[in-house]
Scaffold this motif. Structure first.
Motif, PDB file in Angstrom:
ATOM      1  N   TYR C 463       1.639  40.929  29.173  1.00  0.00           N
ATOM      2  CA  TYR C 463       2.896  41.797  28.848  1.00  0.00           C
ATOM      3  C   TYR C 463       3.441  42.675  29.830  1.00  0.00           C
ATOM      4  O   TYR C 463       2.597  43.008  30.687  1.00  0.00           O
ATOM      5  N   VAL C 464       4.772  43.163  29.664  1.00  0.00           N
ATOM      6  CA  VAL C 464       5.150  44.226  30.388  1.00  0.00           C
ATOM      7  C   VAL C 464       5.937  45.050  29.385  1.00  0.00           C
ATOM      8  O   VAL C 464       6.600  44.160  28.564  1.00  0.00           O
ATOM      9  N   GLU C 465       6.116  46.301  29.380  1.00  0.00           N
ATOM     10  CA  GLU C 465       7.098  46.822  28.454  1.00  0.00           C
ATOM     11  C   GLU C 465       7.972  48.041  29.180  1.00  0.00           C
ATOM     12  O   GLU C 465       7.457  48.464  30.407  1.00  0.00           O
ATOM     13  N   ILE C 466       8.757  48.805  28.467  1.00  0.00           N
ATOM     14  CA  ILE C 466       9.550  49.798  28.877  1.00  0.00           C
ATOM     15  C   ILE C 466       8.845  51.073  28.230  1.00  0.00           C
ATOM     16  O   ILE C 466       9.025  51.076  27.002  1.00  0.00           O
ATOM     17  N   CYS C 467       8.482  52.195  29.030  1.00  0.00           N
ATOM     18  CA  CYS C 467       8.180  53.524  28.425  1.00  0.00           C
ATOM     19  C   CYS C 467       8.724  54.480  29.175  1.00  0.00           C
ATOM     20  O   CYS C 467       9.538  54.418  30.315  1.00  0.00           O
ATOM     21  N   GLY C 468       8.276  55.826  28.817  1.00  0.00           N
ATOM     22  CA  GLY C 468       8.950  57.091  29.595  1.00  0.00           C
ATOM     23  C   GLY C 468      10.427  56.971  29.378  1.00  0.00           C
ATOM     24  O   GLY C 468      10.976  57.488  30.461  1.00  0.00           O
ATOM     25  N   ILE C 469      10.909  56.627  28.337  1.00  0.00           N
ATOM     26  CA  ILE C 469      12.445  56.604  28.314  1.00  0.00           C
ATOM     27  C   ILE C 469      13.000  58.046  28.109  1.00  0.00           C
ATOM     28  O   ILE C 469      12.401  58.828  27.154  1.00  0.00           O
ATOM     29  N   GLY C 470      13.832  58.812  28.726  1.00  0.00           N
ATOM     30  CA  GLY C 470      14.431  57.936  29.760  1.00  0.00           C
ATOM     31  C   GLY C 470      15.774  58.618  30.538  1.00  0.00           C
ATOM     32  O   GLY C 470      16.212  59.581  30.194  1.00  0.00           O
ATOM     33  N   PRO C 471      16.188  57.826  31.254  1.00  0.00           N
ATOM     34  CA  PRO C 471      17.060  58.139  32.305  1.00  0.00           C
ATOM     35  C   PRO C 471      18.801  58.352  31.483  1.00  0.00           C
ATOM     36  O   PRO C 471      18.799  57.980  30.414  1.00  0.00           O
ATOM     37  N   LYS C 472      19.368  58.974  32.137  1.00  0.00           N
ATOM     38  CA  LYS C 472      20.838  59.270  31.572  1.00  0.00           C
ATOM     39  C   LYS C 472      21.516  57.955  31.050  1.00  0.00           C
ATOM     40  O   LYS C 472      21.172  56.986  31.732  1.00  0.00           O
ATOM     41  N   GLY C 473      22.320  58.115  30.142  1.00  0.00           N
ATOM     42  CA  GLY C 473      23.048  56.935  29.607  1.00  0.00           C
ATOM     43  C   GLY C 473      22.451  56.008  28.716  1.00  0.00           C
ATOM     44  O   GLY C 473      22.940  54.929  28.197  1.00  0.00           O
ATOM     45  N   VAL C 474      21.117  56.312  28.484  1.00  0.00           N
ATOM     46  CA  VAL C 474      20.331  55.245  27.584  1.00  0.00           C
ATOM     47  C   VAL C 474      21.044  55.477  25.953  1.00  0.00           C
ATOM     48  O   VAL C 474      21.309  54.543  25.351  1.00  0.00           O
ATOM     49  N   ALA C 475      21.065  56.767  25.686  1.00  0.00           N
ATOM     50  CA  ALA C 475      21.660  56.987  24.525  1.00  0.00           C
ATOM     51  C   ALA C 475      22.620  58.124  24.561  1.00  0.00           C
ATOM     52  O   ALA C 475      23.194  58.606  25.651  1.00  0.00           O
ATOM     53  N   PRO C 476      23.453  58.320  23.636  1.00  0.00           N
ATOM     54  CA  PRO C 476      24.617  59.257  23.628  1.00  0.00           C
ATOM     55  C   PRO C 476      24.122  60.892  24.083  1.00  0.00           C
ATOM     56  O   PRO C 476      25.053  61.713  24.336  1.00  0.00           O
ATOM     57  N   PHE C 477      22.973  60.980  23.849  1.00  0.00           N
ATOM     58  CA  PHE C 477      22.267  62.307  24.236  1.00  0.00           C
ATOM     59  C   PHE C 477      21.486  61.988  25.368  1.00  0.00           C
ATOM     60  O   PHE C 477      20.623  60.865  25.138  1.00  0.00           O
ATOM     61  N   GLY C 478      21.028  62.877  26.221  1.00  0.00           N
ATOM     62  CA  GLY C 478      20.070  62.782  27.150  1.00  0.00           C
ATOM     63  C   GLY C 478      18.594  62.576  26.774  1.00  0.00           C
ATOM     64  O   GLY C 478      18.482  63.543  25.842  1.00  0.00           O
ATOM     65  N   LEU C 479      17.988  61.572  26.991  1.00  0.00           N
ATOM     66  CA  LEU C 479      16.556  61.552  26.563  1.00  0.00           C
ATOM     67  C   LEU C 479      15.519  62.297  27.603  1.00  0.00           C
ATOM     68  O   LEU C 479      14.507  61.868  27.904  1.00  0.00           O
ATOM     69  N   TYR C 480      15.861  63.555  27.687  1.00  0.00           N
ATOM     70  CA  TYR C 480      15.120  64.427  28.426  1.00  0.00           C
ATOM     71  C   TYR C 480      13.892  64.897  27.608  1.00  0.00           C
ATOM     72  O   TYR C 480      13.774  64.617  26.495  1.00  0.00           O
ATOM     73  N   GLU C 481      12.927  65.782  28.232  1.00  0.00           N
ATOM     74  CA  GLU C 481      12.171  66.646  27.443  1.00  0.00           C
ATOM     75  C   GLU C 481      11.867  67.783  28.022  1.00  0.00           C
ATOM     76  O   GLU C 481      12.155  68.099  29.191  1.00  0.00           O
ATOM     77  N   SER C 482      11.362  68.942  27.144  1.00  0.00           N
ATOM     78  CA  SER C 482      11.178  70.165  27.617  1.00  0.00           C
ATOM     79  C   SER C 482       9.980  70.835  27.469  1.00  0.00           C
ATOM     80  O   SER C 482       8.975  70.451  26.328  1.00  0.00           O
TER      81      SER C 482
END
Lengths: 288, 168, 778
Positions: C463-482
């Motif tokens: 398998y391979v999967e996507i993690c560490g979401i994520g970069p700008k534009g993936v959702a209407p709000f930035g998926l940064y973390e603080s």
């Protein structure tokens, strides 16, 4: 929010007291023993008794003892006591073995043989085991004590031969004849652990190696607890070789009204009843 | 409303007396009347085992026992398994072997492990799994729970394995 | 253990003492003065018009304080929030709803009314006294039937149940298929079902709402994975200012995506608290959890693949049909589109990948993110396709995988789906797994056992999967973390993270990061989370992103403070800041190691400030927001061996090997725990789990007596290994591991069982009866 509807609670100290309350409240009352069949149904409000008569406090109803011609279990004997009983391991290993398959250790610490028998749930393990053991159920009511053969006791799903004012006080098992073997096993529903199909078998073999007595009961597969009389008939007076057992087992639920649900179709249950019956008979035979 | 009933019960070595509705479940009595919230409710149909406590030393599912059925009995909950400030070897085993993640099933798992080790102090791996068949964990895949129970079995001495409330 | 060895150390968790002693506080463990209890009356119909609701008898039951229906909410409470509504229909309101059913119910479990009462038992009793007249409507519970033109419609005003339909031209891909056949290649086709699952966190959902009228302040305790998003959307839904809402997430008993959502009950408890002026608690019952908390998966997929006669895949073609259920929850509409479609090339260098997609409403509970969220579906399709190709070209499934992998030197690699993979070494993981299980020997044994009539099988999943979401534009709000990192006067450190761990153990791993960076004992570090009034704006814990994104914010915060501390230490040591270094909790000057000040001394100087030079700002505190530029792509290979009982169809897993690569591991003990749990949930999907509705839309799996999950005796001992291929996407080199096990395991188990039975494909769950029917051709 799973909680029972409102009821009045009556802990009783004697069987007579329980019977008096049953007479008083009639259909509005239910007997509480271990509670592991009744309370889940009450919590889901599938049943809403107005009066709950708790026979748990009655002393001296939890015992396993050997009498001259029978092994007797008090109605409040818990599954765990059955699992650990040396007497039962010696005479009827089917009981501790079958009991160990009921629910889980926590359930077995609470559940009672009398409660399970009186509940008459065809998916339960204990009624089928009791039936295969040709138990006599000692019941007490307003008109005194009587004994009902297990064959006559289990009438239908959740329905027994008990009168409204009667309770089961003891389960008597006839002592096994020499060369008797017994076993129980089931194919389980992976969620509830109830039987999709289970079989309880008690066999007696004579010196010539012929089967002189066969008592087979099926659990889980059908809408009521049944003796597999066609299997029994196909075993009696036979030498129990593989072919005979396989052929006999194929009739495990002949003429039964089979359950069909998301856990197993009627067809699957029928076939699994045959599979498990064959395996259980083999096992019982080894012990005979 | 049904008549309330008087209940006397010893929980973790301490006696309590209350007036309760007879329909009150033991798990609600412990959690809401005695504020012993370590015992959890996970499924309500006696499958998951999050509510396991010891009733007179035997593991039971407290969501399927009326509080009144425990009248006059001794109950041990996760809070009473070890003396205050100490850990029971089973608790230590769960900690050491990473036998928990979200922790919600853990008190029930620990109390069930207590019963399992009381009945069988030296269980095989299969016997541990069988003993825990009445407890569901959604986080750990049970792998480290089995190791935790093995660890506890190794470390348990008769002294430390007896819960405080049932010491005579 | 030295402090320097903290990173990568399998230390036991700092969360555990409170959890193993029963002292942790979950929502249901809290009591507020004057608190009321809420229960929810739910539809027992799959689809019906509500012709009348009579709440009189319920209202009059002693102890009942309020009974609330949709009428009471009008113009006071907004619709259930949806993160990314898609055009054309959803942006126009399709699938949106008030927290209580307004005139119509659309699934079994749809909330219709609430009761608020003095205690739980009375609140439950009152539900039985509410009288509702329903007029049943035709039900559609099958997603493919729901797409038919004559299907009953959930939203008749839209004239269809299909919310979004993406059907690009398939001409180009069809040409590749034709070309492959012309060149002597093979094609395979299969309809595969990814069944509906119930996440079933052991703690059900729960909320307590407390409203202070004097300043319109709402405190909301919720068993949530997303405190800040919940706060932001709930404020909007209730017409409050954002700062008037404080969300507090206490201990959470598992989520698996099911608590990455804003449900009706949060707004309802808040509304009830605002109406009654008293705190209101709602605790979900398990039957409600199985009926009305989001379900996962539920896709019907059509898979086609073309390959050369050697097994090299030339093209993949998919039709993904996602069953949304009856309404939209937070991410319902984007799971298939955003997380399944990009992963449809798996770990394979396939030159052409085509996908079309329909997302469709049915009369069932809403679906949304459940552990893996769209990626398990993609992986399952791709891995099944590879197995079918191996079967078609009569080669070993391991060989066919090795033939098609993206090669290590090709990273970073843009797949035919458009996804940009960061790093990988797929063959290394597969080969390690083959070695561990002694694959050739196992295959030889399989042949011998088969000759004796045993049904044994081996399945592989790379398998391979996507993690560490994520970069700008993936959702209407930035998926940064603080992260807000504060060093106190005594040298202890508090980290306020915007993530919201609920079992993953970041109170330990984040503390390891800090302890490692500062060279201080881990006991001196405290990680706090889950209170929107104290933690910086964050996005929460889901999508295997907490360490990769949130951990990086923590790490960067520590670097910033370390620089400031060097400046202070330089002043204290009368040295140049560039000559000062921090090691083992001591700042010292290069060349004169005996000249040093301790971490605590510098912390004291910074916080007391009297001795600080004027040009240094007092205090040691910083807030960092980290927004990754790209996602990470963890991978691995799982191999499963099974034996099927020919008489009963029951499956026993005899061996299970997992080689996973999640990049660097901060705490291997916790990594293994995540993989164990993930694998077992994946095994659950493969063998046991399934939410079942009948044709009338009645839910048949309403309790754990009917919804089967793995328990200890059903499972083998799992054998884990790993490879480490770091990522450059974040400075920690970590990728994420929370969902990997679930994604990797399901295809391996299905492949093993199909192999045992000698068939191409069997739809999950692989219940005994289904297998028995195949074995006996019934």
């Amino acid at each position: 929010m799973s909680v029972p509807a409102v009821f009045d609670y009556h802990p009783v100290q004697s069987v007579d007291e329980a019977i008096a309350l049953l007479q008083l409240y009639g259909d509005e009352a239910k007997i509480l023993a271990g509670g592991h069949s009744l309370l889940p149904a009450m919590k889901l409000r599938l049943t809403q008794p107005e009066h709950l008569i708790d026979i748990g406090p009655i002393p001296n109803l939890a015992y396993i003892r050997k009498e001259k011609d029978a092994i007797v279990l008090g109605t409040l004997t818990r599954y765990k006591q059955i699992e650990q009983s040396e007497i039962l391991h010696k005479y009827y290993p089917i009981l501790p073995e079958g009991t160990a398959l009921i629910g889980d250790q926590q359930v077995r610490n609470r559940g009672t043989i009398g409660g399970s028998v009186a509940h008459s749930d065809p998916a339960g393990d204990m009624p089928g085991i009791v039936l295969a053991l040709k138990a006599q159920l000692v019941v007490q009511g307003a008109n005194g004590t009587r004994t009902i053969a297990a064959d006559d006791f289990f009438v239908d799903t959740f329905l027994t031969a008990l009168e409204q004012d009667e309770i089961v006080t003891a389960i008597r098992l006839p002592l096994p004849a020499p060369h008797t073997g017994s076993a129980y096993a089931k194919i389980s529903n992976k969620a509830s652990h109830y039987a999709i199909a289970g079989c309880a078998a008690v066999l007696t073999i004579n010196k010539k190696g012929l089967c002189t007595s066969a008592s087979i009961a099926i659990t889980g597969a059908s809408t009521r607890i049944i003796r597999a009389s066609e299997v029994e008939a196909a075993l009696i007076s036979k030498k129990l070789d593989d072919a005979t057992i396989t052929s006999a087992s194929s009739h495990a639920v002949a003429n039964a009204d089979l359950i069909s649900d998301i856990h197993g179709s009627a067809e699957y249950r029928q076939q699994m009843a045959a599979v498990i019956t064959r395996r259980v008979i083999m096992h019982a035979l080894e012990r005979a | 409303m049904a008549t309330k009933r008087s209940i006397t019960i010893t929980v973790n070595g301490q006696q309590h007396q209350s007036e309760i509705e007879p329909r009150m479940l033991l798990v609600h009595y412990l959690r809401e009347i005695l504020d012993l919230t370590g015992t959890h409710i996970g499924c309500n149909t006696s499958q998951c085992g999050a509510c396991v406590v010891l009733l007179n030393g035997e593991a039971v599912k407290a969501c399927t026992v009326l509080a009144m059925q425990a009248h006059g009995c001794e109950i041990t909950t996760i809070e009473g398994l070890a003396p205050a400030g100490e850990l029971h070897p089973i608790q230590t085993g769960f900690w050491e072997k990473h036998g928990l993640q979200c922790g919600f099933c853990t008190p029930g798992m620990i109390m069930s492990s207590y019963q399992l080790l009381k009945d069988n102090p030296h269980p095989t791996e299969d016997e541990i799994c069988k003993g825990l068949e009445g407890n569901i964990c959604r986080c750990t895949g049970y792998q480290n729970i089995v190791r935790a129970v093995q660890d506890a079995a190794e470390h348990m001495s008769t002294e430390t394995s007896i819960p405080v409330s049932t010491q005579n | 253990m030295g402090i320097a060895a903290m990173l990568g150390a399998p230390i036991k968790r700092r969360e555990d003492p409170r959890l193993i002693t029963g002292q942790a506080t979950y929502v249901d463990d809290m009591k507020l003065l004057g608190m009321l209890h809420m229960t929810v009356l739910r539809s027992t119909y799959g689809h019906a018009q509500i012709s009348s609701i009579n709440t009189d008898a319920a209202s009059q039951l002693p102890g009942v304080v309020a009974v609330i229906t949709a009428q009471d909410l009008k113009n006071k409470v907004g619709n259930i929030p949806v993160a990314a509504p898609l055009p054309p229909h959803i942006t126009r309101g399709m699938g949106r709803r008030l927290p209580l059913a307004d005139g119509k119910v659309r699934f079994y479990g749809d909330p219709v009314a609430i009761v608020v009462a003095e205690n739980r038992y009375v609140a439950r009793d009152a539900l039985d006294l509410i009288e509702i007249d329903y007029e049943p409507l035709p039900v559609v519970s099958d997603v493919e039937k729901a797409m038919q033109p004559d299907a009953p419609l959930l939203y008749p005003e839209f004239g269809t149940n299909v919310a979004v339909s993406m059907h690009p031209s398939s001409e180009a891909i069809d040409n590749i298929f034709a070309e492959t056949i012309a060149n002597g290649g093979v094609i395979i086709k299969e309809r595969i079902v990814n069944q509906r699952l119930a996440p079933s966190a052991m703690e059900t959902r729960g909320v307590i709402a407390e409203f202070r009228k004097s300043d319109s302040t709402l405190n909301l305790w919720s068993s949530s994975q997303i405190p800040h998003l919940l706060r932001n959307y709930l404020a909007e839904q209730l017409g409050l200012l954002q700062h008037q809402v404080r969300v507090i997430v206490p201990e959470v008993g598992g989520g698996f995506g099911s608590k990455l959502n804003i449900y009706p009950e949060e707004a309802l408890a808040a509304f009830a608290a605002m109406q009654t002026g008293r705190p209101v608690k709602w605790i979900e019952d398990r039957d409600e959890n199985l009926a009305a908390t989001i379900h996962g998966r539920d896709q019907v997929n059509y898979v086609e693949a073309a390959a050369t006669k050697e097994g090299r895949v030339t093209a993949l073609k998919f039709h993904v049909i996602s069953d949304l259920g009856s309404y939209l929850q937070f991410f319902t509409d984007v799971i298939a589109i955003a997380f399944t479609l990009p992963m449809l090339s798996g770990s394979y260098a396939v030159p052409h990948v085509y996908s079309r997609c329909d997302i469709v409403f049915t009369n069932k509970a809403p679906t949304d993110a459940y552990r893996g969220a769209g990626r398990p579906e993609a992986t399952y399709m791709v891995e099944r396709a590879l197995d079918l190709i191996a079967r078609a070209v009569k080669r070993d499934p391991a060989e066919v995988r090795l033939l098609n992998f993206v090669q290590p030197e090709q990273f970073p690699h843009t797949m035919a789906t458009g996804a940009l993979y960061d790093s990988g070494n797929y063959a290394a993981a597969l080969e390690k797994a083959l070695d561990l299980i002694e694959y050739d020997k196992l295959r030889a044994e399989q042949h011998q056992k088969r000759a004796r009539g045993k049904l044994v099988g081996i399945g592989i999943s790379s398998y391979v999967e996507i993690c560490g979401i994520g970069p700008k534009g993936v959702a209407p709000f930035g998926l940064y973390e603080s992260a807000r990192v504060r060093i106190e006067q005594t040298g202890t450190v508090i980290v306020y993270t915007g993530t919201s761990p609920h079992g993953q153990g970041e109170e330990t791993t984040f503390a390891q990061l800090i302890s490692n960076e500062f060279g201080i004992p881990i006991e001196d570090v405290l990680i706090l989370h889950g209170d929107t009034n104290s933690t910086p704006e964050g996005r929460g814990t889901y999508g295997s992103r907490t360490t990769a994104v949130g951990g990086t914010a923590v790490y960067q915060g520590s670097l910033r403070l370390k620089e400031k501390m060097k400046t202070i230490a330089a002043a204290m040591l009368e040295a140049n800041p560039s000559d000062v270094s921090l090691e083992d909790g001591k700042f010292s000057v290069a060349g004169t190691p005996q000249k040093s000040v301790s971490f605590a001394q510098v912390a004291a100087a910074a916080n007391t400030s009297n001795t600080l030079p004027m040009d240094i700002e007092p205090g040691l505190e910083t807030t960092v927001f980290f927004e990754p530029e790209a996602c990470t792509f963890p991978f691995g290979t799982h191999i499963c061996a099974v034996e099927v009982d020919p008489d009963t169809g029951e499956v026993e897993i005899t061996r299970y090997i997992a080689v996973d690569d999640c990049g660097k591991q901060i705490n291997p003990l916790l990594v293994a725990g995540q993989i164990h749990g993930g694998i077992v949930q994946g095994i659950g999907q493969a063998l046991y789990e399934e939410v079942v509705y009948n044709e009338e839309g009645q839910l048949l799996t309403t309790t754990f007596m009917d919804y089967a999950m793995p328990i200890a005796p059903y499972l083998p001992a799992l054998e884990l290994e790993h490879t480490v291929t770091p990522t450059l996407v974040n400075p920690l080199g970590v990728k994420g591991v929370g969902e990997a096990g679930t994604i990797g395991s399901t295809p391996a188990v299905v492949a093993a069982v199909a192999d045992a039975l000698g068939v191409a494909h069997i739809d999950m769950p692989l219940k005994a009866e289904k297998l028995w029917r195949i074995i006996h051709h019934q």
